[in-house]
Design a protein around this motif. Structure first.
Motif, PDB file in Angstrom:
ATOM      1  N   SER A 128     -66.311 -17.301  40.015  1.00 19.86           N
ATOM      2  CA  SER A 128     -65.175 -16.777  39.711  1.00 19.86           C
ATOM      3  C   SER A 128     -64.099 -17.300  40.297  1.00 19.86           C
ATOM      4  N   ARG A 129     -64.192 -17.217  41.438  1.00 17.79           N
ATOM      5  CA  ARG A 129     -63.004 -17.680  42.537  1.00 17.79           C
ATOM      6  C   ARG A 129     -62.650 -19.196  42.088  1.00 17.79           C
ATOM      7  N   MET A 130     -63.705 -20.094  41.938  1.00 23.47           N
ATOM      8  CA  MET A 130     -63.877 -21.347  41.582  1.00 23.47           C
ATOM      9  C   MET A 130     -62.893 -21.885  40.196  1.00 23.47           C
ATOM     10  N   THR A 131     -63.298 -20.919  39.106  1.00 23.76           N
ATOM     11  CA  THR A 131     -62.969 -20.994  37.752  1.00 23.76           C
ATOM     12  C   THR A 131     -61.689 -20.227  37.346  1.00 23.76           C
ATOM     13  N   ASN A 132     -62.025 -19.036  37.168  1.00 24.87           N
ATOM     14  CA  ASN A 132     -60.887 -18.235  36.444  1.00 24.87           C
ATOM     15  C   ASN A 132     -59.666 -17.929  37.446  1.00 24.87           C
TER      16      ASN A 132
END
Length: 596
Positions: A128-132
């Motif tokens: 989620s850190r990497m995408t959202n």
């Protein structure tokens, strides 16, 4: 300092952190400058248009139409539209570059974070850190930053012109804005809290999805679909509730803004109409006044959206910086290993995953170079932890592990780990071809001859050659298209190709059928020749052949020696050997041909 206080301090400094995060990605300053410059030009052109309108209205008649003036307005409209379009594209380009830079830094960081980080953080959170979270920051830069800056310019420019045109009407207009601020500011604070909660819950839900879908076979085999559905459904409901809270705040904000603006229009129309009828201002001035009012109202909406998105971006910045600021491994720090063919020694090593709960306690023993050392003991005694310390996934809390006379922590991680080959009970494979898996992690080009030689020594060449695509055969996610024995032989071929000096084997044949076990055992014999080997032993055959046996019980070494020595002196080892012997006799009896 309490967690709450830390969060408050972080909240106060998150703008600073956001700027630091952007600057560290080396944003395209020229592109951003051009984009914002074009936005400013487009805004300034928009500020001139109401003055044109005022003149047209005040001197309106067919005879008085000035075609040069009308052409100028048309050109201004077109120029403003083109500048705005180019600005939007360039800002999007800048936003994409910034988010690519952040993702590149995150990806690089994730690969050098210690194993302890992943022990304490769910995979879905990290994804989620990497995408959202990076997408939220991109939205702020690409979609809202321009509106914020040009909105400020439009508001200031419009106010200056309005004060010049009629300061009384301008002051009446601005008497409404403090009221709007008092109403909207608390709602903005609530939006920030909801946004942070929504991001955290999205990360948790992503973790559930990642865990369940990556182990879908286990879910189905255990009939766990109802349990997992319930957990996933709970996450969906939490997201739904956060969405509703966000919707309620927006539902309050939008009508309030509309109400304030409509009230403002009514007051200005009434008061402006009176001033027109008294001759204090012209009709053209009133029209221009209302147009400038639009140029204030529209940017206020954009600025409100900017701050809403900014609150989300601040939350995203916090979580991203938590990852980027985490202490990382430095794979190149330290000396290169020049001679790995030396004895390895555990010297009074103590380690525990939690403070005050040691898994290994004052462990000491020596593994002679080129010899086989077997680790025996009940489940939970710390055998796998010993492997993790050797791989330097963790560091001993007390004591030291040495190669010869040097501590292994003196060597660079990249050099040390290149000396180690590890084959586990369930050797992990990546989604890709057989060639990809055998060559995984090697930086230099591998020839087909080297590939085939390693496969032959691992007894993997026979089944590989029977496959339609041979070495280019896709193995599926985690090697699911191959049998357990085939996966083990590919893992052994991978280890052989690395040519390690130190081997760690987690009894790689214990989960195989008897036919596969024989083949894999032969491959392991090839692999072990001339190498310092540490084996977690589950079977008597491995123990009998070992040069040294270490008996580990509840993290303590309770005995060491050869098979015969421990059989005579160590009661728990004698029980282990007796159980294994009975098991072997039972298996032989089951597979023996029936008497006629």
């Amino acid at each position: 300092m309490t967690t709450t206080k830390k969060e408050e301090l972080r909240g106060k400094s998150n703008w600073r952190g956001f700027v630091r995060l952007l600057l560290q990605t080396n944003p395209p300053k020229l592109v951003l400058g051009i984009a914002l410059g074009l936005s400013v030009i487009s805004t300034l052109v928009g500020l001139v248009i109401p003055l044109f309108t005022k003149n047209v209205v005040d001197s309106f008649s067919i005879d008085s139409l000035n075609w040069l003036q009308i052409s100028g307005m048309a050109i201004a409209f077109v120029a403003s539209a083109v500048a705005s379009g180019v600005s939007v594209y360039l800002l999007n380009l800048a936003g994409q570059r910034v988010v690519a830079g952040i993702r590149d830094r995150l990806w690089k960081k994730l690969l050098v974070l210690p194993v302890s980080y992943y022990d304490n953080h769910q995979t879905g959170d990290t994804i989620s850190r990497m995408t959202n979270d990076t997408a939220v920051i991109k939205g702020l830069i690409a979609e809202h930053m321009s509106g914020f800056i040009t909105g400020i310019i439009a508001i200031i420019g419009s106010i200056v012109v309005l004060l010049y045109m009629d300061w009384k009407m301008t002051l009446i207009m601005f008497s409404v804005f403090p009221l709007a601020f008092i109403i909207l500011f608390p709602l903005g604070r609530q939006m920030f809290k909801v946004s942070k909660g929504l991001q955290a819950e999205t990360a948790n839900f992503t973790s559930v999805l990642n865990r369940v879908l990556s182990e879908i076979r286990l879910v189905k085999a255990a009939n766990a679909e109802p349990v997992e559905y319930k957990e996933g459904s709970t996450g969906i409901q939490k997201l739904f509730k956060f969405g509703l809270k966000e919707g309620r705040i927006q539902a309050l904000m939008a009508p309030l803004v509309t109400f304030v603006m409509l009230m403002l229009f009514v007051v200005l129309f009434g008061y402006g109409g009176m001033r027109v009828s008294s001759g204090a201002i012209s009709a053209g001035q009133l029209v221009a006044f209302m147009l400038y009012l639009f140029q204030i109202v529209m940017p206020i909406t954009q600025i409100t959206q900017f701050f809403n998105q900014a609150q989300k971006a601040m939350g995203a910045t916090d979580t991203i910086l938590n990852v980027l600021d985490y202490e990382e491994e430095n794979p190149h720090a330290g000396a290169a290993v020049t001679n790995a063919s030396q004895s390895l020694q555990f010297d009074r090593v103590t380690y525990g995953y939690k403070e005050g709960e040691p898994v290994l306690k004052n462990v000491s023993f020596t593994m002679e170079a080129g010899k086989v050392t077997a680790i025996v003991g009940p489940s939970g005694s710390g055998k796998t932890t010993m492997f993790s310390l050797l791989e330097r996934f963790y560091s001993p809390q007390k004591g030291a592990i040495t190669l010869g006379v040097e501590g292994i922590d003196q060597f660079s991680l990249i050099s040390w780990r290149s000396q180690i080959g590890y084959v586990s009970q369930e050797s992990p494979l990546i989604a890709g071809t057989i060639r990809d898996n055998i060559c995984y992690g090697l930086q230099h080009e591998i020839t087909m001859e080297e590939l085939k030689k390693a496969s032959q020594m691992a007894y993997a060449d026979a089944f590989i050659e029977e496959l339609p695509q041979k070495y280019d055969t896709e193995v599926g996610e985690r090697g699911i298209k191959l049998s357990g024995g085939q996966r083990q032989r590919i893992a052994i071929a991978r280890a052989l190709l690395r040519d390690p000096k130190i081997l760690m084997l987690d009894e790689a044949t214990s989960s195989l059928d008897s036919k596969s076990e024989v083949v894999v055992q032969q491959a392991l014999q090839n692999l072990m020749q001339g190498r310092t080997t540490l084996v977690i032993a589950h079977r008597l055959s491995t123990v009998v052949d070992a040069d040294q046996i270490i008996f580990l019980d509840k993290g303590v070494v309770t005995g060491s020696g050869t098979h015969q020595q421990l059989l005579e002196s160590h009661e728990m080892y004698r029980e282990f050997a007796t159980q294994q012997l009975q098991l072997q006799e039972q298996m032989v009896a089951e597979h023996a041909p029936s008497a006629l």
